[in-house]
Design a protein around this motif. Structure first.
Motif, PDB file in Angstrom:
ATOM      1  N   MET A   1      -6.259   5.492   2.086  1.00 45.52           N
ATOM      2  CA  MET A   1      -6.960   4.450   1.354  1.00 45.52           C
ATOM      3  C   MET A   1      -8.424   4.856   1.246  1.00 45.52           C
ATOM      4  SD  MET A   1      -7.228   0.486   2.530  1.00 45.52           S
ATOM      5  CE  MET A   1      -8.000   0.933   4.053  1.00 45.52           C
ATOM      6  N   THR A   2      -8.938   4.812   0.038  1.00 45.39           N
ATOM      7  CA  THR A   2     -10.332   5.212  -0.157  1.00 45.39           C
ATOM      8  C   THR A   2     -11.129   4.032  -0.685  1.00 45.39           C
ATOM      9  OG1 THR A   2      -9.889   5.930  -2.412  1.00 45.39           O
ATOM     10  CG2 THR A   2      -9.689   7.586  -0.680  1.00 45.39           C
ATOM     11  N   GLY A   3     -12.402   3.964  -0.293  1.00 45.24           N
ATOM     12  CA  GLY A   3     -13.312   2.970  -0.849  1.00 45.24           C
ATOM     13  C   GLY A   3     -12.996   1.546  -0.437  1.00 45.24           C
ATOM     14  N   LYS A   4     -13.688   0.652  -1.118  1.00 45.21           N
ATOM     15  CA  LYS A   4     -13.531  -0.770  -0.840  1.00 45.21           C
ATOM     16  C   LYS A   4     -12.261  -1.304  -1.483  1.00 45.21           C
ATOM     17  CE  LYS A   4     -17.053  -3.462  -0.638  1.00 45.21           C
ATOM     18  NZ  LYS A   4     -18.226  -4.295  -0.886  1.00 45.21           N
ATOM     19  N   ILE A   5     -11.720  -2.320  -0.866  1.00 45.50           N
ATOM     20  CA  ILE A   5     -10.513  -2.966  -1.376  1.00 45.50           C
ATOM     21  C   ILE A   5     -10.881  -3.979  -2.453  1.00 45.50           C
ATOM     22  CG2 ILE A   5      -8.604  -4.485  -0.756  1.00 45.50           C
ATOM     23  CD1 ILE A   5      -8.668  -3.110   2.016  1.00 45.50           C
ATOM     24  N   THR A   6     -11.978  -4.688  -2.264  1.00 43.28           N
ATOM     25  CA  THR A   6     -12.451  -5.672  -3.242  1.00 43.28           C
ATOM     26  C   THR A   6     -13.961  -5.556  -3.391  1.00 43.28           C
ATOM     27  OG1 THR A   6     -12.997  -7.544  -1.779  1.00 43.28           O
ATOM     28  CG2 THR A   6     -10.671  -7.289  -2.402  1.00 43.28           C
ATOM     29  N   ALA A   7     -14.489  -6.238  -4.389  1.00 41.36           N
ATOM     30  CA  ALA A   7     -15.932  -6.255  -4.615  1.00 41.36           C
ATOM     31  C   ALA A   7     -16.635  -7.254  -3.699  1.00 41.36           C
ATOM     32  CB  ALA A   7     -16.223  -6.602  -6.072  1.00 41.36           C
ATOM     33  N   LEU A   8     -15.873  -8.046  -2.976  1.00 43.21           N
ATOM     34  CA  LEU A   8     -16.456  -9.059  -2.094  1.00 43.21           C
ATOM     35  C   LEU A   8     -16.671  -8.490  -0.701  1.00 43.21           C
ATOM     36  CD1 LEU A   8     -14.309 -12.196  -3.046  1.00 43.21           C
ATOM     37  CD2 LEU A   8     -16.423 -11.349  -4.106  1.00 43.21           C
ATOM     38  N   ASP A   9     -17.706  -8.965  -0.059  1.00 44.58           N
ATOM     39  CA  ASP A   9     -18.001  -8.559   1.308  1.00 44.58           C
ATOM     40  C   ASP A   9     -17.672  -9.736   2.215  1.00 44.58           C
ATOM     41  OD1 ASP A   9     -18.847  -7.130   3.497  1.00 44.58           O
ATOM     42  OD2 ASP A   9     -20.975  -7.505   3.141  1.00 44.58           O
ATOM     43  N   THR A  19      -0.138 -11.145  12.802  1.00 49.56           N
ATOM     44  CA  THR A  19      -0.567 -10.400  11.611  1.00 49.56           C
ATOM     45  C   THR A  19      -0.532  -8.899  11.869  1.00 49.56           C
ATOM     46  OG1 THR A  19      -1.877 -12.244  10.805  1.00 49.56           O
ATOM     47  CG2 THR A  19      -2.446 -10.068   9.956  1.00 49.56           C
ATOM     48  N   LYS A  20      -0.937  -8.482  13.048  1.00 48.81           N
ATOM     49  CA  LYS A  20      -0.847  -7.061  13.396  1.00 48.81           C
ATOM     50  C   LYS A  20       0.609  -6.594  13.318  1.00 48.81           C
ATOM     51  CE  LYS A  20      -4.844  -6.931  16.494  1.00 48.81           C
ATOM     52  NZ  LYS A  20      -5.271  -6.836  17.903  1.00 48.81           N
ATOM     53  N   ALA A  21       1.528  -7.415  13.806  1.00 45.50           N
ATOM     54  CA  ALA A  21       2.954  -7.064  13.758  1.00 45.50           C
ATOM     55  C   ALA A  21       3.445  -7.007  12.314  1.00 45.50           C
ATOM     56  CB  ALA A  21       3.774  -8.066  14.566  1.00 45.50           C
ATOM     57  N   TYR A  22       2.987  -7.935  11.478  1.00 49.82           N
ATOM     58  CA  TYR A  22       3.374  -7.946  10.066  1.00 49.82           C
ATOM     59  C   TYR A  22       2.855  -6.695   9.367  1.00 49.82           C
ATOM     60  CZ  TYR A  22       4.140  -9.705   5.325  1.00 49.82           C
ATOM     61  OH  TYR A  22       4.558  -9.846   4.029  1.00 49.82           O
ATOM     62  N   PHE A  23       1.624  -6.337   9.620  1.00 47.35           N
ATOM     63  CA  PHE A  23       1.050  -5.126   9.036  1.00 47.35           C
ATOM     64  C   PHE A  23       1.795  -3.883   9.522  1.00 47.35           C
ATOM     65  CE2 PHE A  23      -3.524  -6.527   7.691  1.00 47.35           C
ATOM     66  CZ  PHE A  23      -2.978  -7.516   6.902  1.00 47.35           C
ATOM     67  N   ALA A  24       2.174  -3.855  10.799  1.00 52.44           N
ATOM     68  CA  ALA A  24       2.940  -2.719  11.340  1.00 52.44           C
ATOM     69  C   ALA A  24       4.302  -2.623  10.645  1.00 52.44           C
ATOM     70  CB  ALA A  24       3.109  -2.858  12.849  1.00 52.44           C
ATOM     71  N   LYS A  25       4.920  -3.762  10.363  1.00 53.57           N
ATOM     72  CA  LYS A  25       6.201  -3.772   9.663  1.00 53.57           C
ATOM     73  C   LYS A  25       6.033  -3.239   8.233  1.00 53.57           C
ATOM     74  CE  LYS A  25      10.242  -6.623   9.264  1.00 53.57           C
ATOM     75  NZ  LYS A  25      10.901  -6.620  10.537  1.00 53.57           N
ATOM     76  N   CYS A  26       4.936  -3.610   7.576  1.00 54.88           N
ATOM     77  CA  CYS A  26       4.638  -3.077   6.238  1.00 54.88           C
ATOM     78  C   CYS A  26       4.492  -1.567   6.297  1.00 54.88           C
ATOM     79  CB  CYS A  26       3.356  -3.685   5.678  1.00 54.88           C
ATOM     80  SG  CYS A  26       3.477  -5.413   5.222  1.00 54.88           S
ATOM     81  N   GLU A  27       3.745  -1.107   7.265  1.00 57.80           N
ATOM     82  CA  GLU A  27       3.511   0.340   7.437  1.00 57.80           C
ATOM     83  C   GLU A  27       4.839   1.054   7.645  1.00 57.80           C
ATOM     84  OE1 GLU A  27       1.146   3.403   7.138  1.00 57.80           O
ATOM     85  OE2 GLU A  27       0.027   1.588   7.627  1.00 57.80           O
ATOM     86  N   GLU A  28       5.711   0.461   8.458  1.00 53.50           N
ATOM     87  CA  GLU A  28       7.013   1.064   8.745  1.00 53.50           C
ATOM     88  C   GLU A  28       7.911   1.089   7.499  1.00 53.50           C
ATOM     89  OE1 GLU A  28      10.978  -0.575  10.923  1.00 53.50           O
ATOM     90  OE2 GLU A  28       9.107  -0.835  12.033  1.00 53.50           O
ATOM     91  N   LYS A  29       7.981  -0.028   6.784  1.00 56.48           N
ATOM     92  CA  LYS A  29       8.893  -0.136   5.637  1.00 56.48           C
ATOM     93  C   LYS A  29       8.345   0.499   4.363  1.00 56.48           C
ATOM     94  CE  LYS A  29      11.699  -4.057   6.831  1.00 56.48           C
ATOM     95  NZ  LYS A  29      12.560  -5.009   6.175  1.00 56.48           N
ATOM     96  N   GLY A  31       5.264   2.413   4.241  1.00 54.82           N
ATOM     97  CA  GLY A  31       4.396   3.562   4.454  1.00 54.82           C
ATOM     98  C   GLY A  31       2.928   3.228   4.257  1.00 54.82           C
ATOM     99  N   LEU A  32       2.621   1.944   4.077  1.00 56.80           N
ATOM    100  CA  LEU A  32       1.244   1.491   3.869  1.00 56.80           C
ATOM    101  C   LEU A  32       1.176  -0.017   4.068  1.00 56.80           C
ATOM    102  CD1 LEU A  32       1.139  -0.052   0.822  1.00 56.80           C
ATOM    103  CD2 LEU A  32       1.484   2.277   0.101  1.00 56.80           C
ATOM    104  N   ARG A 177      -8.513  -3.522  -5.580  1.00 61.62           N
ATOM    105  CA  ARG A 177      -8.076  -2.158  -5.882  1.00 61.62           C
ATOM    106  C   ARG A 177      -6.733  -1.862  -5.225  1.00 61.62           C
ATOM    107  NH1 ARG A 177     -10.790   0.395  -9.911  1.00 61.62           N
ATOM    108  NH2 ARG A 177     -12.341  -1.187 -10.407  1.00 61.62           N
ATOM    109  N   PRO A 178      -5.827  -1.227  -5.968  1.00 59.50           N
ATOM    110  CA  PRO A 178      -4.524  -0.880  -5.380  1.00 59.50           C
ATOM    111  C   PRO A 178      -4.649   0.285  -4.405  1.00 59.50           C
ATOM    112  CG  PRO A 178      -4.674  -0.020  -7.607  1.00 59.50           C
ATOM    113  CD  PRO A 178      -5.918  -0.826  -7.373  1.00 59.50           C
ATOM    114  N   ASN A 179      -3.697   0.372  -3.518  1.00 56.93           N
ATOM    115  CA  ASN A 179      -3.621   1.522  -2.614  1.00 56.93           C
ATOM    116  C   ASN A 179      -3.409   2.775  -3.453  1.00 56.93           C
ATOM    117  OD1 ASN A 179      -2.465  -0.976  -1.341  1.00 56.93           O
ATOM    118  ND2 ASN A 179      -2.617   0.301   0.481  1.00 56.93           N
ATOM    119  N   ASP A 180      -4.072   3.846  -3.095  1.00 60.71           N
ATOM    120  CA  ASP A 180      -3.935   5.110  -3.823  1.00 60.71           C
ATOM    121  C   ASP A 180      -2.476   5.582  -3.851  1.00 60.71           C
ATOM    122  OD1 ASP A 180      -6.660   5.209  -4.314  1.00 60.71           O
ATOM    123  OD2 ASP A 180      -7.083   6.496  -2.579  1.00 60.71           O
ATOM    124  N   GLU A 181      -1.727   5.312  -2.784  1.00 66.70           N
ATOM    125  CA  GLU A 181      -0.352   5.787  -2.665  1.00 66.70           C
ATOM    126  C   GLU A 181       0.552   5.297  -3.799  1.00 66.70           C
ATOM    127  OE1 GLU A 181      -1.920   5.379   1.607  1.00 66.70           O
ATOM    128  OE2 GLU A 181      -2.155   4.320  -0.300  1.00 66.70           O
TER     129      GLU A 181
END
Length: 187
Positions: A1-9, A19-29, A31-32, A177-181
């Motif tokens: 992943m490169t750069g900012k995800i959104t224009a908002l800070d 949420t960490k577990a949900y993100f880990a499941k996304c990564e597993e299923k 790849g991001l 911004r979408p993930n580069d992948e």
């Protein structure tokens, strides 16, 4: 992943264990972790609301196939010129259909694709709902019924189209911004 995800800070917070577990499941299923989830992560209540609705519409019980739901996402996002959703859901159409050309046609102009009458009716309805919601009439619902959709299916088509109209507007407003992948998937 490169750069900012959104224009908002937006201040990022420590993610809950759920949420960490949900993100880990996304990564597993996948790849991001989709950037849309990272964008919503500043407020876990908003993230849960978004993911609950998304998962119900796109993965839940429905008379619509997963591919048909992704096709709705792309057709609506094409009308709205949503860079994030066209990239992410165009990749999903390519993956689910096994047809990279279909994914590209859906992004550019779904009417150029060889679609079944059922798919064409579904997408014409989703586009009309996007462009002219006040002009949806009984004849539009009848056309869907004639194409083989149940009233429950019509609800799902409308709900999916409406969800992506909302998501497209949020993504445009914050320059998500979408993930580069996604760009290289299923090509």
């Amino acid at each position: 992943m490169t750069g900012k995800i959104t224009a908002l800070d937006l201040a990022s917070r420590e993610l809950s264990e759920a949420t960490k577990a949900y993100f880990a499941k996304c990564e597993e299923k996948l790849g991001l972790v989709p950037n849309v989830l990272r964008a919503y992560a500043f407020d876990e209540k908003k993230l849960r609301a978004f993911t609950d609705m998304y998962n119900d519409l796109m993965l839940g019980e429905s008379g619509l196939s997963k591919l048909e739901r992704e096709m709705i996402a792309v057709a609506v996002s094409s009308i709205n010129h949503c860079y994030y959703c066209l990239t992410a859901h165009g990749a999903a159409v390519r993956q689910l259909s096994g047809d990279p050309a279909l994914g590209e046609m859906m992004v550019m102009n779904f009417r150029t694709a060889e679609l079944s009458p059922r798919q064409a009716a579904m997408l014409e309805f989703a586009v009309k709902l996007t462009e002219q919601p006040a002009k949806i009439v009984e004849a539009d619902r009848a056309a869907l019924r004639n194409a083989g959709f149940s009233d429950r299916d019509i609800w799902d088509i409308a709900s999916t189209a409406a969800f992506f109209n909302m998501s497209n507007r949020v993504a445009a407003a914050i320059d998500m911004r979408p993930n580069d992948e996604y760009h290289a998937m299923a090509r």
